[in-house]
Design a protein around this motif. Sequence first.
Motif, PDB file in Angstrom:
ATOM      1  N   ILE A   1      -5.564  -4.795  -3.778  1.00  0.00           N
ATOM      2  CA  ILE A   1      -5.363  -3.653  -4.018  1.00  0.00           C
ATOM      3  C   ILE A   1      -6.133  -2.906  -5.204  1.00  0.00           C
ATOM      4  CG2 ILE A   1      -3.331  -2.012  -4.727  1.00  0.00           C
ATOM      5  CD1 ILE A   1      -1.643  -3.747  -2.887  1.00  0.00           C
ATOM      6  N   LEU A   2      -6.079  -3.708  -6.409  1.00  0.00           N
ATOM      7  CA  LEU A   2      -6.857  -3.153  -7.325  1.00  0.00           C
ATOM      8  C   LEU A   2      -8.482  -2.943  -7.022  1.00  0.00           C
ATOM      9  CD1 LEU A   2      -5.355  -5.063 -10.305  1.00  0.00           C
ATOM     10  CD2 LEU A   2      -4.943  -2.642  -9.377  1.00  0.00           C
ATOM     11  N   THR A   3      -8.798  -3.901  -6.269  1.00  0.00           N
ATOM     12  CA  THR A   3     -10.213  -3.771  -5.721  1.00  0.00           C
ATOM     13  C   THR A   3     -10.481  -2.642  -5.108  1.00  0.00           C
ATOM     14  OG1 THR A   3     -10.614  -6.087  -5.526  1.00  0.00           O
ATOM     15  CG2 THR A   3     -11.988  -4.745  -4.239  1.00  0.00           C
ATOM     16  N   ARG A   4      -9.431  -2.151  -4.185  1.00  0.00           N
ATOM     17  CA  ARG A   4      -9.758  -0.805  -3.573  1.00  0.00           C
ATOM     18  C   ARG A   4      -9.803   0.338  -4.706  1.00  0.00           C
ATOM     19  NH1 ARG A   4      -5.226  -0.629   1.392  1.00  0.00           N
ATOM     20  NH2 ARG A   4      -5.854  -2.185   2.595  1.00  0.00           N
ATOM     21  N   LYS A   5      -8.877   0.213  -5.598  1.00  0.00           N
ATOM     22  CA  LYS A   5      -8.780   1.360  -6.628  1.00  0.00           C
ATOM     23  C   LYS A   5     -10.132   1.032  -7.521  1.00  0.00           C
ATOM     24  CE  LYS A   5      -3.848   1.329  -7.479  1.00  0.00           C
ATOM     25  NZ  LYS A   5      -3.721   2.800  -7.476  1.00  0.00           N
TER      26      LYS A   5
ATOM     27  N   SER B   1       0.789  -1.214  -0.035  1.00  0.00           N
ATOM     28  CA  SER B   1      -0.126  -0.083  -0.036  1.00  0.00           C
ATOM     29  C   SER B   1       0.938   1.349  -0.016  1.00  0.00           C
ATOM     30  CB  SER B   1      -0.920  -0.091   1.261  1.00  0.00           C
ATOM     31  OG  SER B   1      -0.253   0.234   2.224  1.00  0.00           O
ATOM     32  N   VAL B   2       2.155   1.254   0.264  1.00  0.00           N
ATOM     33  CA  VAL B   2       2.935   2.404   0.343  1.00  0.00           C
ATOM     34  C   VAL B   2       3.349   2.667  -0.899  1.00  0.00           C
ATOM     35  CG1 VAL B   2       5.339   3.300   1.195  1.00  0.00           C
ATOM     36  CG2 VAL B   2       4.114   1.679   2.728  1.00  0.00           C
ATOM     37  N   PRO B   3       3.927   1.900  -1.900  1.00  0.00           N
ATOM     38  CA  PRO B   3       4.177   2.197  -3.253  1.00  0.00           C
ATOM     39  C   PRO B   3       3.000   2.497  -4.214  1.00  0.00           C
ATOM     40  CG  PRO B   3       4.857  -0.051  -3.072  1.00  0.00           C
ATOM     41  CD  PRO B   3       4.509   0.345  -1.566  1.00  0.00           C
ATOM     42  N   LEU B   4       1.946   1.413  -3.878  1.00  0.00           N
ATOM     43  CA  LEU B   4       1.015   1.448  -5.024  1.00  0.00           C
ATOM     44  C   LEU B   4       0.041   2.440  -4.522  1.00  0.00           C
ATOM     45  CD1 LEU B   4       1.011  -2.333  -5.795  1.00  0.00           C
ATOM     46  CD2 LEU B   4       2.167  -0.608  -6.954  1.00  0.00           C
ATOM     47  N   LEU B   5      -0.404   2.647  -3.152  1.00  0.00           N
ATOM     48  CA  LEU B   5      -1.511   3.511  -3.235  1.00  0.00           C
ATOM     49  C   LEU B   5      -1.276   4.445  -2.263  1.00  0.00           C
ATOM     50  CD1 LEU B   5      -4.052   0.534  -1.515  1.00  0.00           C
ATOM     51  CD2 LEU B   5      -3.916   1.803  -3.762  1.00  0.00           C
TER      52      LEU B   5
END
Length: 303
Positions: free
Chosen positions: A181-185, A128-132
């Motif tokens: 993570i993509l689900t969050r996006k 979540s640090v680099p991607l979000l």
Amino acid sequence: MTDAAAKPPPPPRPAEDPKAALKGVGLMCLAVFLFIMLEMTAKAAADHIPVAQTVWARYFSHLALMTVFLAPRYGKRLVATKRPGLQLARSLFLLTMTGCTFFSLRHLQMVEVTTIGFAAPFFVAALSVPLLGERVGFHRWTAIALGFVGVAIAMRPGLGVFQWASLVILFGAFMNALYLILTRKAKDEDPIVSIYFTSFAGALIMSLIVPFVWVTPSDPMGWVIMVALGLFGGLGHFLLILGHTMAPASLLAPFYYTQLAFSVGVGYAVFGDVPDGFTIAGALIVLASGLYLIYRERKKARA
């Protein structure tokens, strides 16, 4: 800076309905149990059909059930995604995770697969640090590190019983983390559309592959297993969504770890699997780290 006392007070949170919240918890636990039944069925499928056919049956049956129950209400809206590229990427990550899980279940105990698979939340927190662009503090990094220690203990690297199938399910956990993570996006998408798209894409892709590996079941149990894969998966996801409409995610999240207890019980009852000390120790560390990570997330959300 403006004095804190001069700021308007935050709006009061809506009161939770205790009965609805309790129903939500019950539905969450039932959904988790159905996911364990899905894993049990996938493990039992080893005596009847190959892994790729098992994955196809899981997605195709799931898609058929969702279409029957949702198409009359949603119609074309089931595939009306605003972000097809993102949805396709989510689907590929989830499909890969499913394949890794079903493969590993043929070589490991259910509780081992479940424990190592719980590396996904720790991967999510780290990525979540680099991607979000999120910030992860000392407490969360500590929980992440301890979680991976628990997973490593369950995998038992360097010991004679360490199997490369453990690496396969660990890779599956990483794929699951990318999916989450993509689900969050994709939070602006209708959850029903997102779930249907993953089923549709998975069934379509596996339908292109399964003719090359197809094995016609030699007994009725093989056909029952193929249908049960979709039934357990589809109903589990439906109850998961329904539970989240009745109770907040922060309340339901800890109950996802009931998978560990269910996997031990079902694994022993159906396959006679008894987890060893390494698996139990690793599972307890993963459980404690995961719950602490959830606690920190809730505390951060309240702040």
